[in-house]
Design a protein around this motif. Structure first.
Motif: not given
Length: 299
Positions: A77-88, A93-101, A139-142
């Motif tokens: 990882a560096d300033e231009n590469h964000l790794v292993e972030e989980r977004l919600f 009524t549901w919460t959906v999440s995804g861990a992006i490599d 991509a939708y999460l981001v």
């Protein structure tokens, strides 16, 4: 879900400990992206039987290696590469999440979404539809949760069965063991509609169980259904000379051989995911049990 780990082949206890220490979590969400794009029936059956599902330590190898890869790549990882972030995100009524490599930040501040996969050479030649679905959901999460424009989608494949000699002999064979595969990018509207449809399908399956409604069955794609095929082979050989999806094509090829040495053998299709229990819940699945009975399969 913590599966019960078995050790049929008496492998070292350290590998058993590793398998038992796997701790996947979708966070505080109703479904992860990988669950959402998969069969609602499988998701429900896994949740209902999570205390009974067994998995042998030998079958956890690639999953463990994938986890190890993620830990290693975090060092890149560096300033231009964000790794292993989980977004919600909230979908009804549901919460959906995804861990992006990996999220690569481009010069124009857009994002390229990347996913690591250990896979086979065959998969490169026959890309899975799930790759496109998964990456577009990420991509939708981001786009939604970080208000970023998506530039590209990429799968970074690590070919576990790659062979250097095959690469030298065949130009159509992958020429390196690690490949970057571009993935089709949907519009934001298409991504959003797909996720809403999947949430609805999973909700209907989950609520249907509570009200004793019939389970929504897996599709042919979700069952990895392999259709009937027709093999032409020499009678004395086990290996087929050529395999056809259409019987007429096999009969034509056999006729062209014009020899009693050859024969055509029909190979019955089957739902590979079910028969191999890759879903881990086939023993509790009425759809598979019905198929097994009709096809005289002992599960």
């Amino acid at each position: 879900m913590a599966n019960r780990i078995t050790n049929k082949y008496n492998l070292p206890q350290t590998l058993v400990n590793l398998a038992e220490s796997r701790n996947y979590s979708r966070g505080e969400s109703d479904r992860s992206i990988t669950q959402l794009i998969d069969s609602p029936q499988i998701s429900v059956l896994r949740m209902r039987n999570e205390n009974y599902i067994k998995e042998d330590v030998v079958d956890t190898f690639w999953a463990n290696l994938g986890s190890a890869l993620h830990h290693v790549t975090e060092r890149g990882a560096d300033e231009n590469h964000l790794v292993e972030e989980r977004l919600f995100t909230q979908v009804g009524t549901w919460t959906v999440s995804g861990a992006i490599d990996v999220q690569r930040i481009e010069d124009d501040n857009s994002v390229t979404v990347m996913d690591y996969k250990f896979t086979s050479v065959w998969a490169i030649k026959n890309p899975k539809p799930d790759w496109e679905k998964q990456l577009n959901c990420y991509a939708y999460l981001v786009a939604k949760e970080k208000n970023r424009t998506i530039k590209e989608l990429q799968v970074i494949t690590f070919l576990r069965d790659w062979n250097r000699n095959n690469a030298k002999r065949d130009e159509s064979y992958p020429q390196q063991q690690i490949l970057v595969i571009p993935i089709k990018l949907w519009s934001f509207k298409e991504q959003e509609q797909y996720i809403k449809n999947r949430v609805q399908a999973h909700q209907e399956a989950a609520y249907g169980i509570l009200s004793n409604q019939p389970m929504v069955e897996c599709s042919d794609e979700e069952r990895w259904l392999r259709g009937d095929s027709y093999a032409v082979k020499k009678k004395k050989n086990k290996r087929a000379l050529k395999v056809f999806d259409v019987q007429a094509d096999a009969e034509k090829f056999l006729k062209e051989k014009n020899s009693d040495e050859y024969e055509m053998v029909e190979r019955k299709g089957e739902p590979i995911r079910c028969t191999g229990n890759y879903c881990k819940v086939s023993e509790w699945c009425n759809q598979y049990q019905k198929w097994s009975k009709e096809n005289e399969i002992v599960s």
